[in-house]
Design a protein around this motif. Structure first.
Motif, PDB file in Angstrom:
ATOM      1  N   CYS A 204       0.800  -1.204   0.119  1.00  9.37           N
ATOM      2  CA  CYS A 204       0.034  -0.129  -0.185  1.00  9.37           C
ATOM      3  C   CYS A 204       1.009   1.446   0.459  1.00  9.37           C
ATOM      4  CB  CYS A 204      -0.904  -0.039   1.163  1.00  9.37           C
ATOM      5  SG  CYS A 204      -1.929   1.530   1.783  1.00  9.37           S
TER       6      CYS A 204
ATOM      7  N   CYS B  77      -2.715  -6.265   1.917  1.00  9.46           N
ATOM      8  CA  CYS B  77      -3.639  -5.289   1.803  1.00  9.46           C
ATOM      9  C   CYS B  77      -4.060  -6.805   2.928  1.00  9.46           C
ATOM     10  CB  CYS B  77      -5.200  -5.901   1.142  1.00  9.46           C
ATOM     11  SG  CYS B  77      -6.306  -5.669   1.636  1.00  9.46           S
TER      12      CYS B  77
ATOM     13  N   LEU C 114      -5.006  -4.766  -3.977  1.00 14.54           N
ATOM     14  CA  LEU C 114      -4.809  -3.114  -4.266  1.00 14.54           C
ATOM     15  C   LEU C 114      -5.648  -2.058  -4.664  1.00 14.54           C
ATOM     16  CD1 LEU C 114      -1.039  -2.330  -3.191  1.00 14.54           C
ATOM     17  CD2 LEU C 114      -3.081  -2.777  -1.675  1.00 14.54           C
TER      18      LEU C 114
ATOM     19  N   CYS D 277      -4.465  -0.520   0.530  1.00  8.18           N
ATOM     20  CA  CYS D 277      -5.623  -1.433   0.426  1.00  8.18           C
ATOM     21  C   CYS D 277      -6.688  -0.718   1.118  1.00  8.18           C
ATOM     22  CB  CYS D 277      -4.113  -2.093   1.850  1.00  8.18           C
ATOM     23  SG  CYS D 277      -4.181  -0.235   3.125  1.00  8.18           S
TER      24      CYS D 277
END
Length: 212
Positions: A82, A89, A95, A111
């Motif tokens: 992220c 995530c 993502l 995320c």
């Protein structure tokens, strides 16, 4: 033609009432019954699951004007994590594509948690900035804990939760009677409805010491 008439399914060869067949766009009914059509669609989805996943991914990316190669390039540039929190995530999902909702410009890959929180922040940002401008240095209408500090530093009478139903008069009378003799701590405890240990603490001024 009556809805109670039968129609034979071309797949299971079962004669079924007409309502068991979906209506077609041409005004008639499909030749396969509802159950057979559902089974056919399920089998197709299981057979082409990977292909469906690819199609769904392409469709989602196309909403942001992205190709799969562009998405993969962005992901590699971010190190596969992220762009905000630097983590993968937690849900295991891809993502999300973060974009400016006003201009549509793609900014990065986030995320699920960061993408959701950023969306909330952008909605609340003007009000939050105004609030921090007014109250960031502290609320001007309060003493910033001065009253609480005074209350904390002030001497407080020590009382026992077990004797909270007693009054100051009860405590003074109890001490006077015990000092005069002729009564035991057990007797006082029974009379005032408290424990003998609580009576002993009162008499030793371990509790209710503010009572003269």
């Amino acid at each position: 033609m009556s809805e109670t008439e039968l129609q034979t399914c071309t797949q299971c060869n079962q004669p079924l009432p007409k309502p068991e067949f979906h209506r077609s766009d041409r005004g008639g009914r499909f030749r396969k019954c509802r159950s057979c059509r559902a089974a056919t669609r399920k089998a197709w989805r299981e057979t082409y699951r990977d292909k469906q996943s690819v199609y769904r991914r392409r469709f989602k990316l196309s909403r942001y004007g992205l190709t799969e190669s562009e998405y993969d390039f962005m992901l590699a540039a971010q190190g596969g994590v992220c762009a905000m929190c630097g983590e993968t995530c937690v849900s295991g999902r891809q993502l999300a594509v973060d974009h400016d909702h006003a201009t549509g410009v793609v900014r990065g890959l986030l995320c699920v948690k960061c993408n959701r929180q950023l969306g909330i922040f952008e909605v609340l940002r003007p009000a939050a900035e105004e609030y921090l401008s007014d109250y960031g240095a502290g609320n001007p209408h309060i003493s910033h804990g001065e009253a609480l500090r005074k209350q904390r530093d002030a001497p407080r009478p020590r009382r026992s939760a077990a004797t909270s139903k007693l009054t100051e008069g009860d405590v003074a009378q109890m001490r006077a009677r015990y000092a005069a003799g002729g009564v035991t701590q057990r007797g006082l405890a029974a009379e005032y409805g408290v424990s003998q240990n609580a009576v002993g603490l009162i008499l030793r001024r371990a509790t209710w010491d503010h009572v003269a």
